[in-house]
Design a protein around this motif. Structure first.
Motif, PDB file in Angstrom:
ATOM      1  N   MET A 373       6.031   9.099   9.509  1.00 19.89           N
ATOM      2  CA  MET A 373       5.650   9.201   8.098  1.00 19.89           C
ATOM      3  C   MET A 373       6.851   8.905   7.196  1.00 19.89           C
ATOM      4  O   MET A 373       6.718   8.206   6.181  1.00 19.89           O
ATOM      5  N   ASP A 374       8.026   9.442   7.594  1.00 19.43           N
ATOM      6  CA  ASP A 374       9.245   9.137   6.826  1.00 19.43           C
ATOM      7  C   ASP A 374       9.544   7.644   6.845  1.00 19.43           C
ATOM      8  O   ASP A 374       9.941   7.060   5.835  1.00 19.43           O
ATOM      9  N   LEU A 375       9.353   7.039   8.050  1.00 16.78           N
ATOM     10  CA  LEU A 375       9.606   5.603   8.167  1.00 16.78           C
ATOM     11  C   LEU A 375       8.637   4.807   7.292  1.00 16.78           C
ATOM     12  O   LEU A 375       9.053   3.847   6.601  1.00 16.78           O
ATOM     13  N   ASP A 376       7.357   5.219   7.311  1.00 15.63           N
ATOM     14  CA  ASP A 376       6.380   4.550   6.437  1.00 15.63           C
ATOM     15  C   ASP A 376       6.747   4.730   4.963  1.00 15.63           C
ATOM     16  O   ASP A 376       6.633   3.777   4.165  1.00 15.63           O
ATOM     17  N   ARG A 377       7.191   5.957   4.656  1.00 24.55           N
ATOM     18  CA  ARG A 377       7.586   6.200   3.250  1.00 24.55           C
ATOM     19  C   ARG A 377       8.759   5.317   2.848  1.00 24.55           C
ATOM     20  O   ARG A 377       8.774   4.717   1.765  1.00 24.55           O
ATOM     21  N   ILE A 378       9.755   5.250   3.751  1.00 26.86           N
ATOM     22  CA  ILE A 378      10.935   4.424   3.439  1.00 26.86           C
ATOM     23  C   ILE A 378      10.538   2.959   3.329  1.00 26.86           C
ATOM     24  O   ILE A 378      11.005   2.227   2.429  1.00 26.86           O
ATOM     25  N   ASN A 379       9.679   2.497   4.253  1.00 25.68           N
ATOM     26  CA  ASN A 379       9.215   1.105   4.163  1.00 25.68           C
ATOM     27  C   ASN A 379       8.484   0.865   2.850  1.00 25.68           C
ATOM     28  O   ASN A 379       8.670  -0.186   2.216  1.00 25.68           O
ATOM     29  N   ASN A 380       7.653   1.830   2.469  1.00 24.16           N
ATOM     30  CA  ASN A 380       6.963   1.701   1.186  1.00 24.16           C
ATOM     31  C   ASN A 380       7.948   1.687   0.027  1.00 24.16           C
ATOM     32  O   ASN A 380       7.802   0.904  -0.927  1.00 24.16           O
ATOM     33  N   ASP A 381       8.969   2.593   0.120  1.00 23.14           N
ATOM     34  CA  ASP A 381      10.002   2.614  -0.938  1.00 23.14           C
ATOM     35  C   ASP A 381      10.752   1.288  -0.988  1.00 23.14           C
ATOM     36  O   ASP A 381      11.053   0.758  -2.072  1.00 23.14           O
ATOM     37  N   ILE A 382      11.079   0.745   0.208  1.00 24.32           N
ATOM     38  CA  ILE A 382      11.787  -0.543   0.243  1.00 24.32           C
ATOM     39  C   ILE A 382      10.933  -1.645  -0.367  1.00 24.32           C
ATOM     40  O   ILE A 382      11.416  -2.463  -1.171  1.00 24.32           O
ATOM     41  N   GLN A 383       9.630  -1.652   0.025  1.00 25.20           N
ATOM     42  CA  GLN A 383       8.743  -2.656  -0.553  1.00 25.20           C
ATOM     43  C   GLN A 383       8.635  -2.489  -2.065  1.00 25.20           C
ATOM     44  O   GLN A 383       8.656  -3.478  -2.816  1.00 25.20           O
ATOM     45  N   ARG A 384       8.547  -1.216  -2.486  1.00 27.74           N
ATOM     46  CA  ARG A 384       8.457  -0.961  -3.939  1.00 27.74           C
ATOM     47  C   ARG A 384       9.707  -1.418  -4.659  1.00 27.74           C
ATOM     48  O   ARG A 384       9.639  -2.073  -5.712  1.00 27.74           O
ATOM     49  N   ILE A 385      10.868  -1.069  -4.072  1.00 27.54           N
ATOM     50  CA  ILE A 385      12.130  -1.442  -4.728  1.00 27.54           C
ATOM     51  C   ILE A 385      12.328  -2.958  -4.715  1.00 27.54           C
ATOM     52  O   ILE A 385      12.801  -3.557  -5.707  1.00 27.54           O
ATOM     53  N   GLU A 386      11.973  -3.583  -3.578  1.00 22.02           N
ATOM     54  CA  GLU A 386      12.098  -5.038  -3.528  1.00 22.02           C
ATOM     55  C   GLU A 386      11.172  -5.696  -4.535  1.00 22.02           C
ATOM     56  O   GLU A 386      11.539  -6.691  -5.192  1.00 22.02           O
ATOM     57  N   LEU A 387       9.935  -5.144  -4.690  1.00 25.58           N
ATOM     58  CA  LEU A 387       9.023  -5.651  -5.702  1.00 25.58           C
ATOM     59  C   LEU A 387       9.606  -5.453  -7.093  1.00 25.58           C
ATOM     60  O   LEU A 387       9.539  -6.345  -7.966  1.00 25.58           O
ATOM     61  N   GLU A 388      10.199  -4.252  -7.290  1.00 26.29           N
ATOM     62  CA  GLU A 388      10.837  -3.974  -8.572  1.00 26.29           C
ATOM     63  C   GLU A 388      11.991  -4.957  -8.824  1.00 26.29           C
ATOM     64  O   GLU A 388      12.190  -5.447  -9.945  1.00 26.29           O
ATOM     65  N   GLN A 389      12.744  -5.239  -7.753  1.00 21.93           N
ATOM     66  CA  GLN A 389      13.864  -6.179  -7.890  1.00 21.93           C
ATOM     67  C   GLN A 389      13.359  -7.568  -8.281  1.00 21.93           C
ATOM     68  O   GLN A 389      13.951  -8.240  -9.143  1.00 21.93           O
TER      69      GLN A 389
END
Length: 819
Positions: A373-389
């Motif tokens: 779940m943490d890994l999924d959260r981090i992947n989601n955060d990475i995707q979100r941040i990359e989208l934000e970038q």
């Protein structure tokens, strides 16, 4: 014209003010755009740092998940090993339980055998103590000497109790002795005289007495070569064991009777001895002096006087053996129970270890799940941040284009501003003196407006920056909380591993101590066994020496008595015929002397009497025990029968009382249900009437019940004559009537509304709702009106072949929403 010039100048200044405002707005927009670009750059740098940290955290979590999966696989293998070990222990425990059951059954059999054997010994001892099988005169003598000290003087015992014989020679010795086995041995002839006087005085019959001071040995000697050649065992007195004090007695009784192994050998030797010797075989066949042979089968030799002693001895030995066997089985049972206890303890230990491993596996699965779940959260955060970038990059490009446009517009407005300034300067040169102060005020006002606009722009920018900083702070706080939870879970896992390590270490130390203790016990037992074996071998050597000396002494005695035996052969031959034919010795025979006129007639009479005695057969002493057992069994069964008859009468009274109460209770309940049935029927059928009738002339508890129903507009008739729907609704009415009289907390109705039409089903559901306050109903139905009254609706559907899915709806909630 000052007014016209003033107006013109004012118009130019207004244009310049407007241009100034536009320039100020453009500058503000350019500043704002620059601030946005700066913030985007800062956010991009922050995003780069966050991505780096997140990727690092992602790598750590992936490594942790990999390690956790490895631990999970290892623990699953451990669990399989423990399950296999547990299964092995369970199989051993079951096998041990089977062995225990078998041992217990053997113990029960042994105890039953011990009880039976003990009872047999007691019976034979009782028979021996009561001198069963002896002549009545012998019995009376034995009994009287125990009560009369005067008669007891010099009394020793009967012959049967003064010697022992091996079972192999029992039949031969018994035949050899004949009735002499009941002779009474006394110290001297005076004791014999006293006892004979007693028999005469009390008229107790006759008995033969053997005084030690008068009875002389009368035996023969057989050379060893003759024994070997004719397969002879020796004289009968050599085959028994007795006190040397009674040597003359047994030499007299048995010294001239030779024992052969089989009848053929006995006949050969008898011919060699010219039929002058008395020979008995091990099978009980007898060759008398003179050549007559006596033999045949025995009906029951196991209850003879002589065999009884051996039976008691054998049974006593059997009792000791059984007790030793029972003791051994009890010890084995104790060991088996201890082993079973150890196996159960081991099983409990393995079960505890299994539970620990299962707990560890569950913790690992939960940890892996949380880490995933943490890994999924981090992947989601990475995707979100990359989208934000990506969005920031697009926004930065747009801002740069906008800034260039603003700068071009600003340059154009600056050019226009210069032109306006030139025009204003020219106009102001005219109005310079008049409007100096006014121009100054106008410039100050314009500068203040520009400053205000710039400050508003800065305030808007700062507000946006603060909002962005708050959002970043919330993300950082969330990351800190997640990392804190991971630290706590890791610490808990470390503590659990430490506890398991300590537990395993303690168990290992216990097993080591137990192994050392068992090794010491084993060494001690081996030393004790070696010591006992040494003592055993030492006693064995001593026994060989004693046996050798005993054999030599017996040979010496035999040589000394051979000469004496030869001298008594002739006397023995004469007396043997008396013993064989008439069970009398010479002195006893003298008492029966009478004058014979016709010897042939007397011999025929003797033969007739002997045949008559043989026809009587042997007396079966075991019938006494059998009669006692059968009598006890009869008394026991008679008592049982009496108890059963009494119990039967009591039960019949109870049954009658129960039947009476049942009839009263049944009649009361039947009447209540009948009344309720009529009311329920009328309500469900919207009229009509119905009743229940019991068949007349039969027992109320076993008789049939007829349902009579009359729907509205029809005649009264039996239930069997109604239509299918009317039958169903009548049955429902009867069911509801019973529930009204005897409410049940729970009731299942399985498609009882299937055959009801719409009108009847409406009345059915309305009435059912009246009863749901006191009874909970579970309805199985396909009818919509019935479904509509339910509080909760469950449906089973099959979206895929072979896969059922359960759906549930709380209709009550929907009804409340609808209301």
């Amino acid at each position: 014209d000052l007014g016209l010039q003033d107006s013109k100048t004012l118009e130019l200044k207004n244009q310049m003010m407007l241009l100034y405002n536009n320039i100020s707005d453009k500058r503000s927009e350019i500043t704002t755009t620059a601030l946005f670009l700066d913030n985007i750059n800062k956010r991009n740098k922050q995003i780069d740092l966050e991505l780096k940290g997140m990727n690092k955290e992602k790598l750590e979590i992936e490594n942790n998940i990999k390690n956790f999966n490895n631990d999970l696989s290892t623990n699953k293998l451990f669990l399989e090993d423990k399950n296999s070990e547990s299964l092995t222990i369970i199989n051993n425990a079951e096998k041990m339980n089977e062995e225990l059951v078998s041992l217990k059954n053997i113990l029960i059999e042994k105890e039953n055998e011990l009880n039976n054997t003990t009872n047999s010994v007691e019976l034979y001892k009782k028979m021996e103590s009561q001198y069963e099988g002896y002549y009545q005169s012998v019995k009376d003598i034995v009994k009287v000497v125990t009560r009369n000290p005067e008669l007891n003087k010099g009394f020793i015992s009967v012959v049967a109790e003064l010697f022992e014989v091996d079972k192999a020679y029992l039949k031969a010795i018994e035949i050899a002795l004949g009735s002499s086995i009941q002779n009474i041995v006394v110290e001297d002839d005076l004791a014999a005289k006293r006892l004979i006087e007693y028999l005469k005085t009390e008229k107790k019959g006759r008995a033969t007495f053997l005084p030690l001071n008068t009875v002389k040995a009368n035996n023969i000697s057989i050379p060893e070569k003759t024994k070997t050649d004719y397969n002879l065992l020796g004289t009968a007195d050599e085959l028994i064991k007795y006190n040397p004090k009674y040597k003359n007695i047994f030499k007299n009784l048995l010294g001239k009777t030779i024992v052969a192994k089989e009848l053929d050998s006995a006949i050969l030797y008898s011919k060699k001895a010219d039929f002058k010797t008395r020979i008995v075989t091990l099978d009980g066949d007898l060759i008398n002096p003179g050549g007559s042979l006596t033999g045949g089968s025995f009906k029951n030799s196991s209850i003879s006087i002589l065999n009884r002693k051996n039976i008691i001895k054998d049974l006593s030995k059997k009792i000791r053996d059984i007790k030793d066997s029972v003791s051994g089985y009890n010890n084995t049972l104790k060991i088996k129970n201890e082993n079973l206890s150890i196996i159960n303890n081991n099983l409990n230990t393995v079960k505890l270890e299994e539970e620990k491993i299962k707990t560890k596996i569950i913790n690992l699965i939960n940890t892996i799940k949380n880490s995933s779940m943490d890994l999924d959260r981090i992947n989601n955060d990475i995707q979100r941040i990359e989208l934000e970038q990506e969005q920031l990059k697009t926004e930065a490009d747009n801002l740069k284009n906008t800034e260039a446009t603003f700068k071009k517009e600003n340059d154009k407005m600056n050019t226009n501003m210069l032109e306006l300034k030139a025009q204003i300067k020219e106009s102001e040169s005219i109005l310079e003196e008049l409007k100096t102060k006014k121009d100054k005020f106008d410039e100050e006002i314009t500068d203040l407006k520009i400053i205000i606009n710039q400050m508003d722009s800065e305030i808007n920018e700062k507000t946006k920056l603060i909002s962005q900083n708050k959002k970043d702070l919330e993300d950082i706080t969330s990351n800190i909380e997640s990392i804190t939870m991971k630290i706590k879970e890791t610490k808990a896992l470390l503590l659990l591993n430490a506890e398991e390590h300590n537990s395993i270490k303690i168990n290992l130390e216990k097993f080591t101590l137990s192994e050392n203790s068992k090794s010491n016990d084993l060494n001690e037992l081996i030393a004790r066994r070696d010591k006992k074996m040494g003592e055993f071998y030492e006693y064995g050597e001593k026994l060989k020496v004693y046996n050798k000396r005993l054999t030599q002494l017996e040979r010496d005695i035999n040589k000394l008595e051979i000469e004496k035996t030869r001298a008594n052969i002739q006397i023995e031959t004469i007396t043997e015929k008396l013993i064989t034919d008439y069970d009398l010795d010479y002195k006893s025979a003298l008492q029966y002397t009478f004058e014979v006129t016709d010897i042939k007639e007397e011999r025929n009479s003797v033969i007739y009497l002997k045949d008559k005695i043989k026809l009587l057969g042997n007396v079966n002493i075991s019938y006494i025990e059998e009669y006692k057992a059968v009598s006890e069994r009869y008394d026991f069964l008679s008592k049982q029968l009496s108890d059963l008859n009494i119990a039967k009468e009591d039960i019949e009274l109870v049954i009658k009382d129960i039947d009476r109460k049942m009839r009263v209770s049944f009649k009361q309940t039947f009447d209540q249900i009948n009344i309720s049935f009529g009311e329920t029927f009328s309500e469900l059928f919207n009229g009509g009437k119905a009743r229940l009738e019991i068949y007349e002339g039969e027992d109320i508890l076993t008789s049939g019940i007829e349902i009579m129903a009359q729907p509205l507009g029809k005649k009264l008739q039996s239930l069997t004559l109604l239509s299918g729907g009317e039958k169903s609704l009548t049955a429902v009415a009867l069911l509801f009537a019973i529930l009204r009289v005897k409410p049940a907390p729970f009731c299942i109705l399985d498609e009882i509304d299937a055959s009801l039409d719409e009108a009847n089903i409406t009345r059915y559901t309305d009435y059912l709702q009246k009863l749901d306050k006191q009874t909970q109903f579970v309805l199985i139905t396909h009818r919509k009106p019935t479904m509509e009254i339910a509080d909760v609706l469950y449906g089973v559907t099959m979206e895929e072949d072979g896969i059922s899915k359960l759906l549930s709806i709380k209709l009550k909630d929907f009804n409340e929403v609808a209301i």
